[in-house]
Structures are given as structure tokens and as C-alpha cells.
Design a protein around this motif. Structure first.
Motif, PDB file in Angstrom:
ATOM      1  N   MET A 106      17.576   8.756  -2.632  1.00 54.96           N
ATOM      2  CA  MET A 106      16.898   7.662  -2.312  1.00 54.96           C
ATOM      3  C   MET A 106      17.837   6.945  -1.181  1.00 54.96           C
ATOM      4  O   MET A 106      16.920   6.639  -0.249  1.00 54.96           O
ATOM      5  N   GLU A 107      19.072   7.011  -1.085  1.00 53.76           N
ATOM      6  CA  GLU A 107      19.778   6.618   0.110  1.00 53.76           C
ATOM      7  C   GLU A 107      19.244   7.007   1.344  1.00 53.76           C
ATOM      8  O   GLU A 107      19.278   6.513   2.299  1.00 53.76           O
ATOM      9  N   ALA A 108      19.488   8.309   1.530  1.00 56.81           N
ATOM     10  CA  ALA A 108      18.817   9.286   2.675  1.00 56.81           C
ATOM     11  C   ALA A 108      17.629   8.986   3.220  1.00 56.81           C
ATOM     12  O   ALA A 108      17.205   8.520   4.259  1.00 56.81           O
ATOM     13  N   MET A 109      16.729   8.411   2.077  1.00 54.66           N
ATOM     14  CA  MET A 109      15.218   8.101   2.476  1.00 54.66           C
ATOM     15  C   MET A 109      15.433   6.436   3.131  1.00 54.66           C
ATOM     16  O   MET A 109      14.568   6.466   4.074  1.00 54.66           O
ATOM     17  N   MET A 110      15.976   6.064   2.326  1.00 56.59           N
ATOM     18  CA  MET A 110      16.079   4.452   2.761  1.00 56.59           C
ATOM     19  C   MET A 110      16.691   4.136   4.156  1.00 56.59           C
ATOM     20  O   MET A 110      16.676   3.271   4.858  1.00 56.59           O
ATOM     21  N   ALA A 111      17.345   5.375   4.518  1.00 53.64           N
ATOM     22  CA  ALA A 111      18.100   5.115   5.762  1.00 53.64           C
ATOM     23  C   ALA A 111      17.554   5.407   6.954  1.00 53.64           C
ATOM     24  O   ALA A 111      17.800   5.460   8.279  1.00 53.64           O
TER      25      ALA A 111
ATOM     26  N   ASP B  42       8.410  14.646   1.148  1.00 52.44           N
ATOM     27  CA  ASP B  42       9.207  13.464   1.083  1.00 52.44           C
ATOM     28  C   ASP B  42       8.441  12.418   1.420  1.00 52.44           C
ATOM     29  O   ASP B  42       8.525  11.058   0.646  1.00 52.44           O
ATOM     30  N   ALA B  43       7.628  12.482   2.164  1.00 54.91           N
ATOM     31  CA  ALA B  43       6.666  11.312   2.619  1.00 54.91           C
ATOM     32  C   ALA B  43       5.679  10.845   1.281  1.00 54.91           C
ATOM     33  O   ALA B  43       5.627   9.859   1.191  1.00 54.91           O
ATOM     34  N   MET B  44       5.334  11.884   0.639  1.00 55.03           N
ATOM     35  CA  MET B  44       4.478  11.832  -0.723  1.00 55.03           C
ATOM     36  C   MET B  44       5.252  10.921  -1.818  1.00 55.03           C
ATOM     37  O   MET B  44       5.022  10.089  -2.533  1.00 55.03           O
ATOM     38  N   TYR B  45       6.791  11.177  -1.765  1.00 54.04           N
ATOM     39  CA  TYR B  45       7.670  10.374  -2.765  1.00 54.04           C
ATOM     40  C   TYR B  45       8.375   8.953  -2.154  1.00 54.04           C
ATOM     41  O   TYR B  45       8.983   8.595  -2.911  1.00 54.04           O
ATOM     42  N   ALA B  46       7.991   8.826  -0.979  1.00 54.15           N
ATOM     43  CA  ALA B  46       8.620   7.552  -0.324  1.00 54.15           C
ATOM     44  C   ALA B  46       8.329   6.168  -0.998  1.00 54.15           C
ATOM     45  O   ALA B  46       9.168   5.611  -1.473  1.00 54.15           O
ATOM     46  N   PRO B  47       7.079   6.160  -1.439  1.00 54.25           N
ATOM     47  CA  PRO B  47       6.929   4.724  -2.314  1.00 54.25           C
ATOM     48  C   PRO B  47       7.476   4.998  -3.703  1.00 54.25           C
ATOM     49  O   PRO B  47       7.781   4.102  -4.280  1.00 54.25           O
TER      50      PRO B  47
ATOM     51  N   TRP C 125      -9.766  11.291   5.237  1.00 52.12           N
ATOM     52  CA  TRP C 125      -9.215  10.266   4.198  1.00 52.12           C
ATOM     53  C   TRP C 125      -8.604  11.126   3.333  1.00 52.12           C
ATOM     54  O   TRP C 125      -8.470  12.287   3.265  1.00 52.12           O
ATOM     55  N   GLU C 126      -7.836  10.352   2.241  1.00 49.30           N
ATOM     56  CA  GLU C 126      -7.031  11.073   1.222  1.00 49.30           C
ATOM     57  C   GLU C 126      -5.707  11.601   1.813  1.00 49.30           C
ATOM     58  O   GLU C 126      -5.724  12.476   2.758  1.00 49.30           O
ATOM     59  N   THR C 127      -4.570  11.049   1.380  1.00 48.01           N
ATOM     60  CA  THR C 127      -3.246  11.256   1.783  1.00 48.01           C
ATOM     61  C   THR C 127      -2.931  12.814   2.137  1.00 48.01           C
ATOM     62  O   THR C 127      -2.566  13.420   2.907  1.00 48.01           O
ATOM     63  N   LEU C 128      -3.137  13.468   0.903  1.00 46.87           N
ATOM     64  CA  LEU C 128      -2.717  14.944   1.038  1.00 46.87           C
ATOM     65  C   LEU C 128      -3.726  15.753   2.111  1.00 46.87           C
ATOM     66  O   LEU C 128      -3.104  16.561   2.763  1.00 46.87           O
TER      67      LEU C 128
ATOM     68  N   SER D 107       1.000  -1.254  -0.052  1.00 46.27           N
ATOM     69  CA  SER D 107      -0.078   0.139  -0.069  1.00 46.27           C
ATOM     70  C   SER D 107       0.857   1.138   0.065  1.00 46.27           C
ATOM     71  O   SER D 107       1.067   1.841   1.070  1.00 46.27           O
ATOM     72  N   SER D 108       1.105   1.752  -1.166  1.00 47.94           N
ATOM     73  CA  SER D 108       1.930   3.161  -1.238  1.00 47.94           C
ATOM     74  C   SER D 108       1.295   4.042  -0.686  1.00 47.94           C
ATOM     75  O   SER D 108       1.914   4.924  -0.036  1.00 47.94           O
ATOM     76  N   TRP D 109      -0.177   4.127  -0.796  1.00 52.62           N
ATOM     77  CA  TRP D 109      -0.620   5.265  -0.267  1.00 52.62           C
ATOM     78  C   TRP D 109      -0.572   5.310   1.618  1.00 52.62           C
ATOM     79  O   TRP D 109      -0.375   6.343   2.065  1.00 52.62           O
ATOM     80  N   SER D 110      -0.653   4.159   1.775  1.00 54.32           N
ATOM     81  CA  SER D 110      -0.792   4.116   3.381  1.00 54.32           C
ATOM     82  C   SER D 110       0.446   4.482   3.880  1.00 54.32           C
ATOM     83  O   SER D 110       0.919   5.189   4.917  1.00 54.32           O
ATOM     84  N   PHE D 111       1.562   3.988   3.193  1.00 55.29           N
ATOM     85  CA  PHE D 111       2.863   4.199   3.569  1.00 55.29           C
ATOM     86  C   PHE D 111       3.401   5.786   3.787  1.00 55.29           C
ATOM     87  O   PHE D 111       4.038   6.238   4.678  1.00 55.29           O
ATOM     88  N   ARG D 112       2.595   6.638   2.986  1.00 53.76           N
ATOM     89  CA  ARG D 112       2.932   8.065   2.975  1.00 53.76           C
ATOM     90  C   ARG D 112       2.656   8.773   4.559  1.00 53.76           C
ATOM     91  O   ARG D 112       3.517   9.255   5.137  1.00 53.76           O
ATOM     92  N   PRO D 113       1.370   8.724   4.875  1.00 54.54           N
ATOM     93  CA  PRO D 113       1.157   9.589   6.343  1.00 54.54           C
ATOM     94  C   PRO D 113       2.023   8.686   7.162  1.00 54.54           C
ATOM     95  O   PRO D 113       2.385   9.394   8.307  1.00 54.54           O
ATOM     96  N   TRP D 114       1.826   7.469   7.058  1.00 52.57           N
ATOM     97  CA  TRP D 114       2.713   6.676   8.155  1.00 52.57           C
ATOM     98  C   TRP D 114       4.221   7.079   8.414  1.00 52.57           C
ATOM     99  O   TRP D 114       4.760   7.375   9.200  1.00 52.57           O
ATOM    100  N   ILE D 115       4.846   7.024   7.245  1.00 48.92           N
ATOM    101  CA  ILE D 115       6.524   7.494   7.478  1.00 48.92           C
ATOM    102  C   ILE D 115       6.481   9.091   7.636  1.00 48.92           C
ATOM    103  O   ILE D 115       7.448   9.652   8.513  1.00 48.92           O
TER     104      ILE D 115
END
Lengths: 224, 227
Positions: A188-193, A163-168, A68-71, A11-19
Motif C-alpha cells: 500500500m505504501e508503494a502504491m500511495m508513493a 496494480d491499477a485494478m487494486y488502486a481503489p 467502455w469497462e475498465t478491463l 470514482s473508483s472505476w475511473s481511478f484504475r485506467p487513469w493511474i
């Protein structure tokens, strides 16, 4: 506050607000409802309807307010926790962050279709049609431009909602071995770290639900 | 401020911030770019790396994407009432605006916005009909919960109405069956002076985009005098 999300693996959409909430230190309780799919959970819609009229994850619940809705969730959090700086403090940077966040919200359909978020899939290159390659070029240029303008390590310096929006997207480009420029790679490395990234990924890898529509190699299910 | 937009007849995204700014009484210049012709993409890219209209230019700040433009205006003009002032209403308005932003793909594909197309029913897919049902539910529930102060979704006109303005036009053009409360809402929208101004300009445009004309090479259109 509670955040209703779907499968962490897909779930790419769930990942955004979560992160965003994890990284910015906003406490919440998570409610995970796996997607309806032949091999997943058929009553996803029924269970979700209890939380949102739109029938999509994610949903943020704060007392009797259901967002509802990520944004819209990001804007709600930005208003409720101004000290957390969901958006950059500078007006111009903030307008820029919202523009690229909206661009993500409704765009890059070709790339999203070709490269579903699938965290358990081992890194394996995938050939892309032209429309998806054009999406990659735009994302690559956008990230490089932001890092050049605002200095990194994240798009607008410190981690924010953009950044959260682009995490997926980071996850997609990584999983499917898509070539991007040096600046984008460093981003990408900064995000994945991020610790929150590792936490989400661990949760995703522990899941056993399979959603065929999100398996790019179906009927093969590649697993790390 | 300047708003860079596409053809008024077809560009649903352009219509959104334009009508929001008109109704809010904000002063702005407009630059209309004829879309899908030679050079139009380059012209857009001069203003925005996103390559799409609309774009708001305020001094050195270029804002693209309708929702980002509306948020920018809400911050720059806090007294303009871009979003509802009540927090719960504002949150609801943003949720349904965002739902519009990325949703209803089937309806948008099958019922392209065109002001000059004469009203006529069109057979729609199950997905498009589901979109229509959801939109009617969105409008009706917003009106019921927050609409007491006027004829719009949150009483007074807000960014959420602007986001759904092109849908109102689509429902009218394709003669979609709607409930009585939805019809009343649509009438309030189309009666706005800003609406009439945009519609008049759309009907006078001469730029035809073949891929948005369902009867191409025939172009069914209302006469400019119909405005």
C-alpha cells in the motif's frame, strides 16, 4: 486519446485506467463528468450517453473507437502499447494478473459497499461485518502471495494493470483504517508513493461535489 | 488441460469457458464439483485461492475467473478465434464481455440459471427489466455492426457469445419477451452441439441446491429425457 472519468474523490472505476496510463506514461486528455446526485450534477447520464452506450465511466476514446469497462480498456491499451507492459511479460504471471484483476472486477461487494472510495475522508477506523472482513482477508492474502512470488514492490514486480485494478482497494483500506498484514501494508505504501497517486489525490481534494451514497458517515461529511 | 467446474444445471460461470472451449474445438478434461455441499469449498481451494469455479489448469498454470480463462485461451490458441480478429470488433467484444462479468445483478438474482426448470414467466423488478433491455440492445447492436458473417454476436462464435450464453438460457427459462432478431440469436446459441451436450448433462444431474430453487421445497424440473 481521451479518458472520460467521474469525480476523482469517489470514482473508483475511473481511478484504475487513469493511474495505469499516468504511471506507464501513456499520454491522454481527461474529460471529467461529475456523477448525478442530489448535491452533484443531475445531467451526468445525459452527458455520458454521448460517449458510451453503457452509461458508465470510465470510457476511453481513441479516434472513432470508444472503449467502455475498465478491463476492456486495459486490454485495449495492452494491445496498442505492447512496449508499456500493461500486463506482465511472463505467460504464467500474466494469467495470474488477469485472474486477480477479474476477481477485483466482479468481487468484494461487501467491502466495496461498506467502504466507498472517498479520498477526502480523513483516516478513521470503521467496524466491518463478517462478509467484508472475509473480503479483506482474501485481498490481504492475495497481495502477500503476489509479493512473495514476484518480489515487489508492486504485485508483479513492476507496476502493471493489476496494480491499477487494486488502486481503489488500497485507498479503501487506508481511508477506513483496516488492519492488514505487513506485506500488504508495504505494498500500500508503494502504491500511495506513486506520483500519479498524489496527482489524482490532489485533484480529488480540490473537488467540492458531495455524493451522499458514497459518504459512509452520512449525514456527517468528514473532510481532511 | 483440465477445466474445473460446478453443477452444470446451475453454474453459469462454469458454462462460459466450457462452451467456448467446446465450440472452439479445444481438447480438455473436466472435473465437476458439486457446489454448496460439505467439502466443496475445500475442493475448490485446492485448485484456486479465489475459492470459485471455473478454474482452468494447464500444466502448472491455474487460471481462475472466466474472463481471465478466456484471455489465457486466446493467447495459447491464437487460431481458435476466441476473440474476433478485427481490432474494433475485438475491443467491442471485450467491452460487452466485461459488462456481463460485473453487471446485470438484478436479472441474475431474479432469474437464476437452471436448465431443468420448466419454462415459466416470472414477475420481474424494474431493475431486472432494465437489465433485459440493455442486454437486448447489446446483442442487437453487436449483430448489426459486426454480425454479418454468421448468426452470432460477431458473426462467428466468440468469447462474447460464451459470456452471454447463461443469459440466453435465463431468457428461455423465464420466457422473457424478446425482439425477433434476439430470438434468432438465441436459437443459434441453443442449437450449438456444445449447448445440447451441456444441457443434457445438466438435466441428468441429481444435485439440488435449495437456495437456487425458487419453489423450494418443491423442485420443478424437466425430466432427463427432455434433453
Amino acid at each position: 486519446m481521451k479518458l472520460v472519468i467521474g469525480n476523482k474523490n469517489y470514482s473508483s472505476w475511473s481511478f484504475r485506467p487513469w493511474i495505469a496510463m499516468k504511471t506507464l506514461g501513456i499520454p491522454f486528455e481527461e474529460i471529467l463528468i461529475p456523477f448525478g446526485a442530489p448535491l452533484g450534477n443531475p445531467d451526468f447520464r445525459t452527458r455520458l450517453t454521448a460517449y458510451t452506450p453503457a452509461g458508465l465511466v470510465p470510457v476511453l476514446i481513441d479516434g472513432d473507437v470508444h472503449v467502455w469497462e475498465t478491463l476492456a480498456i486495459m486490454e485495449y491499451l495492452a494491445e496498442k502499447f505492447p512496449e508499456k507492459q500493461l500486463w506482465p511479460a511472463d505467460t504464467k504471471a500474466r494469467a495470474h494478473a488477469r485472474a486477480i484483476s477479474s476477481e477485483m472486477h466482479a468481487g468484494f461487494l461487501a467491502l466495496r459497499g461498506e467502504c466507498p472510495v472517498n479520498l477526502r475522508r480523513p483516516i478513521r477506523e470503521r467496524a466491518l461485518p463478517e462478509a467484508a472482513r472475509a473480503n479483506v482477508a482474501r485481498v490481504d492474502a492475495m497481495w502477500s502471495d503476489c509479493r512473495a512470488r514476484y518480489g515487489g514492490p508492486f504485485l508483479f514486480g513492476a507496476f502493471c494493470a493489476a496494480d491499477a485494478m487494486y488502486a481503489p482497494m488500497v485507498a479503501r483500506l487506508n481511508t477506513y483504517g483496516i488492519k492488514v498484514g505487513r506485506e500488504a501494508l508495504v505494498y500500500m505504501e508503494a502504491m500511495m508513493a506513486l506520483p500519479a497517486w498524489a496527482e489524482w489525490r490532489t485533484g480529488a481534494l480540490a473537488e467540492t461535489w458531495i455524493v451522499p451514497e458514497d459518504e459512509a458517515d452520512w449525514p456527517t461529511v468528514l473532510s481532511a | 488441460m483440465k477445466l474445473v467446474i460446478g453443477n452444470k444445471n446451475y453454474s453459469s460461470w462454469s458454462f462460459r469457458p466450457w462452451i467456448a472451449m467446446r465450440v472452439a474445438g479445444l481438447t480438455f478434461d473436466e472435473e465437476v464439483i458439486s457446489l454448496y455441499v460439505e467439502g466443496s469449498r475445500e475442493q475448490i481451494l485446492k485448485h484456486s485461492p479465489g475459492g470459485k469455479v471455473p478454474i482452468l489448469i494447464d500444466g502448472g498454470t491455474h487460471v481462475w475467473e472466466s474472463l481471465a480463462i478466456l484471455e489465457y485461451l486466446a493467447e495459447a490458441f491464437p487460431s481458435a478465434g476466441i476473440w474476433p480478429s478485427d481490432r474494433a470488433a475485438r475491443t467491442h467484444a471485450r467491452a460487452i464481455s466485461t459488462e456481463m462479468h460485473a453487471g446485470f445483478a438484478a436479472l441474475r438474482e431474479e432469474c437464476g440459471m437452471s436448465f431443468w426448470r420448466p419454462p415459466e414467466r416470472r414477475a420481474l423488478s424494474a431493475d431486472a427489466l432494465a437489465n433485459i433491455a440493455r442486454i437486448q440492445e447489446i446483442w442487437t447492436s453487436a449483430r448489426a455492426r459486426y454480425g454479418a458473417g454468421g448468426p452470432f454476436l460477431f458473426g462467428k462464435f466468440t468469447a462474447a457469445d460464451a459470456m452471454y450464453a447463461p443469459i440466453v438460457q435465463r431468457f428461455a427459462t423465464y420466457q422473457v419477451d424478446v425482439s425477433a432478431p434476439v430470438k434468432a440469436y438465441m436459437q443459434a446459441m441453443t442449437a450449438l452441439p456444445g449447448w445440447q451436450e451441456w444441457r443434457g448433462a445438466a438435466l441428468r444431474e441429481t444435485w439440488v441446491i435449495p437456495k437456487f430453487e425458487y419453489d423450494w421445497p418443491q423442485v420443478k424440473r424437466l425430466p432427463a429425457e427432455a434433453a
